[in-house]
Design an enzyme around this catalytic site. Structure first.
Site, PDB file in Angstrom:
ATOM      1  N   TYR A  23      -8.431  60.510  39.470  1.00 17.06           N
ATOM      2  CA  TYR A  23      -9.796  60.230  39.961  1.00 17.06           C
ATOM      3  C   TYR A  23     -10.079  58.742  40.103  1.00 17.06           C
ATOM      4  O   TYR A  23     -11.233  58.371  40.314  1.00 17.06           O
ATOM      5  CB  TYR A  23     -10.849  60.789  38.992  1.00 17.06           C
ATOM      6  CG  TYR A  23     -10.612  62.179  38.475  1.00 17.06           C
ATOM      7  CD1 TYR A  23     -10.711  63.282  39.318  1.00 17.06           C
ATOM      8  CD2 TYR A  23     -10.307  62.398  37.132  1.00 17.06           C
ATOM      9  CE1 TYR A  23     -10.511  64.564  38.829  1.00 17.06           C
ATOM     10  CE2 TYR A  23     -10.108  63.681  36.647  1.00 17.06           C
ATOM     11  CZ  TYR A  23     -10.205  64.756  37.497  1.00 17.06           C
ATOM     12  OH  TYR A  23     -10.013  66.011  37.004  1.00 17.06           O
ATOM     13  N   CYS A  52       7.703  57.583  36.432  1.00 18.71           N
ATOM     14  CA  CYS A  52       8.193  57.124  37.729  1.00 18.71           C
ATOM     15  C   CYS A  52       7.250  57.502  38.859  1.00 18.71           C
ATOM     16  O   CYS A  52       7.562  58.354  39.699  1.00 18.71           O
ATOM     17  CB  CYS A  52       9.574  57.701  37.985  1.00 18.71           C
ATOM     18  SG  CYS A  52      10.705  57.234  36.685  1.00 18.71           S
TER      19      CYS A  52
HETATM   20  N1  LLP Z   1     -19.414  74.450  33.083  1.00 18.10           N
HETATM   21  C1  LLP Z   1     -18.591  74.666  34.139  1.00 18.10           C
HETATM   22  C2  LLP Z   1     -18.721  75.918  34.888  1.00 18.10           C
HETATM   23  C3  LLP Z   1     -17.645  73.695  34.510  1.00 18.10           C
HETATM   24  O1  LLP Z   1     -16.868  73.903  35.554  1.00 18.10           O
HETATM   25  C4  LLP Z   1     -17.554  72.490  33.762  1.00 18.10           C
HETATM   26  C5  LLP Z   1     -16.576  71.457  34.112  1.00 18.10           C
HETATM   27  C6  LLP Z   1     -18.412  72.317  32.650  1.00 18.10           C
HETATM   28  C7  LLP Z   1     -19.327  73.321  32.357  1.00 18.10           C
HETATM   29  C8  LLP Z   1     -18.383  71.092  31.795  1.00 18.10           C
HETATM   30  O2  LLP Z   1     -18.692  69.939  32.503  1.00 18.10           O
HETATM   31  P1  LLP Z   1     -18.942  68.564  31.729  1.00 18.10           P
HETATM   32  O3  LLP Z   1     -20.166  68.748  30.868  1.00 18.10           O
HETATM   33  O4  LLP Z   1     -17.757  68.267  30.901  1.00 18.10           O
HETATM   34  O5  LLP Z   1     -19.162  67.579  32.803  1.00 18.10           O
HETATM   35  N2  LLP Z   1     -11.222  66.863  34.743  1.00 18.10           N
HETATM   36  C9  LLP Z   1     -12.425  66.237  35.234  1.00 18.10           C
HETATM   37  C10 LLP Z   1     -13.667  67.036  34.905  1.00 18.10           C
HETATM   38  C11 LLP Z   1     -13.619  68.462  35.421  1.00 18.10           C
HETATM   39  C12 LLP Z   1     -14.858  69.246  35.079  1.00 18.10           C
HETATM   40  C13 LLP Z   1     -14.665  70.688  35.439  1.00 18.10           C
HETATM   41  N3  LLP Z   1     -15.763  71.530  35.083  1.00 18.10           N
HETATM   42  C14 LLP Z   1     -12.488  64.811  34.670  1.00 18.10           C
HETATM   43  O6  LLP Z   1     -11.575  64.414  33.975  1.00 18.10           O
HETATM   44  O7  LLP Z   1     -13.432  64.085  34.934  1.00 18.10           O
END
Ligand code: LLP
Length: 429
Positions: A328, A355
């Site tokens: 990202y 790599c």
């Molecule tokens: N609920 C649902 C349906 C979701 O898809 C997600 C996150 C959350 C809750 C929690 O979201 P948060 O509060 O953590 O923003 N890998 C990415 C983030 C992907 C989030 C996916 N869904 C990153 O490293 O920024």
């Protein structure tokens, strides 16, 4: 807020010198502050005190059992997206009737497991999935509790890969079709309508997208309450965190724009009045907010390298350990564990040994002058850090440790080479 600070020129997590933890468990190493996680949870919980509510921690952010146990003991529910996550929650002592199961592609096995365990709700993302759940629940002679995930079509102003609540995304059911799908669901003999769910994206740093989504969906929620007696409205997660603190100052990129993240109170103030009107149980699914600033990735500088105008610090963690910068272009503050004595700074790329040119943690970052062997902390790595780690380049997964007060302990062993080939079989032809 987080509990990482310098004391006697050494970076501490709560009352523990991180250098000691690295010495004991090696690097790369994830370290989490139990105190920070609990503090975030309690502050959110008390800001919601005037509402009937349940905080369902988004397990995908960090699913180590020790962390799940912390939440289970604090009385949290869980937002899960796979049977594997449900298994973890159960292994940590979490209650299935506090779990909501999201995800656009649930398999038969996953649906069966969730029904057998007795989850609070399956959050349905398409009509095809609704039919499938009805059929599977029918074979078990029970009624599956469901909520539809609605797509309110708002722009959350976040990175395109973590935006979920607009019609451009694969998630949820369009708001204008929702009433009709609920009507169909009400006729299904093995479906029990229990709620409504939405989630518009992650790392959101303004109140307006949340408020707009709630305003858009609320009239339907009231209607569904009157018609089907739904129990809850889940407003999802997504609240952003500060990726740049006062420990160091870095160079600019996209994630840095989010340095003025919302406070919990600002977020709650913006959404509370509308939610109160609904007189329903409100579910929240925060992940990053609770765990993000509670964790760091410790890594050691292996080599320094000068190439033309550029200087590189090659560290022992790689994109396989923390993929967020590569995936990202996300900003993570990086600070030396031993507080720098001089104020001299230089521009440097902090890169890993993998790599791939995308294997970086910081590009052209102003950093204190580094030496080979220096220990660095990559900050705000508590959410979407270890969980997204892989064995790419056959690198064993890093270890994880927990700190609480003046105590620290390992919560996941570093993988061994044997672990790398475990499970590989054959071929037997
Ligand atoms: N609920 C649902 C349906 C979701 O898809 C997600 C996150 C959350 C809750 C929690 O979201 P948060 O509060 O953590 O923003 N890998 C990415 C983030 C992907 C989030 C996916 N869904 C990153 O490293 O920024």
């Amino acid at each position: 807020m987080h509990s990482f600070h310098y004391r006697d020129s050494k970076l501490h997590c709560e009352d523990v010198d991180l250098g000691r933890v690295a010495q004991e468990f090696g690097t790369p190493l994830y370290i989490y502050s139990a105190g920070t996680i609990l503090d975030h949870y309690r502050r959110l919980d008390s800001a919601l005190a005037s509402l009937d509510h349940l905080i369902c921690y988004a397990v995908k952010a960090n699913s180590n059992r020790a962390i799940l146990k912390l939440f289970a003991d604090a009385g949290a529910g869980f937002d899960i997206v796979s049977a594997g996550e449900l298994f973890r929650v159960r292994a940590a002592g979490g209650l299935p009737d506090r779990c909501t199961f999201a995800g656009v592609g649930k398999s038969r096995e996953e649906i069966e497991y969730a029904l057998d365990q007795g989850v609070y709700s399956l959050n349905v993302e398409s009509e095809a999935e609704l039919d499938y759940i009805n059929q599977i629940a029918g074979a078990k002679n029970l009624r599956a509790p469901i909520a539809l995930r609605l797509n309110p079509d708002v722009d959350p102003h976040t990175h395109e890969y973590i935006s979920t609540g607009s019609h451009e995304n694969k998630f949820g059911i369009a708001l204008e079709h929702a009433a009709a799908v609920y009507e169909r669901a009400a006729t299904m003999s093995n479906i029990r309508i229990v709620g409504v769910q939405m989630h518009i994206g992650s790392q959101i740093t303004e109140t307006e997208p949340f408020a707009e989504a709630i305003r858009k969906v609320s009239p339907l929620v009231s209607e569904l309450k009157a018609k089907y007696g739904i129990e809850f409205f889940s407003i999802g997660g997504g609240l952003g965190i500060v990726y740049e603190s006062s420990l160091a100052s870095g160079s600019g990129d996209w994630w840095q724009a989010s340095k003025t993240a919302l406070s919990i109170q600002q977020y709650i103030n913006a959404i509370l009045p509308e939610l109160r009107e609904l007189k329903l149980k409100i579910l929240l699914e925060p992940g990053r907010l609770l765990a993000g600033n509670a964790g760091v990735l410790l890594t050691r500088v292996r080599y320094l390298k000068q190439s033309g105008q550029k200087k590189f610090a090659i560290v022992d963690a790689g994109m396989n350990d923390l993929i967020r910068p590569a995936l990202y272009h996300s900003y993570h503050e990086i600070v030396p564990v031993d507080e720098p004595r001089s104020s001299a700074r230089e521009k440097i790329d902090v890169v890993g040994p993998v790599c791939e040119s995308a294997d970086f943690f910081a590009l052209d970052r102003e950093m204190p002058e580094l030496q080979e062997g220096d220990l660095l902390a990559i900050m705000s790595a508590g959410a979407y850090g270890f969980v997204m780690a892989s064995n790419y380049n056959s690198r064993p997964l890093p270890a994880e440790a927990f700190v609480h007060g003046n105590k620290f302990a390992l919560i996941r062993q570093r993988q061994t080479f044997e672990d790398l080939i475990r499970g590989e079989v054959g071929p037997t032809f």
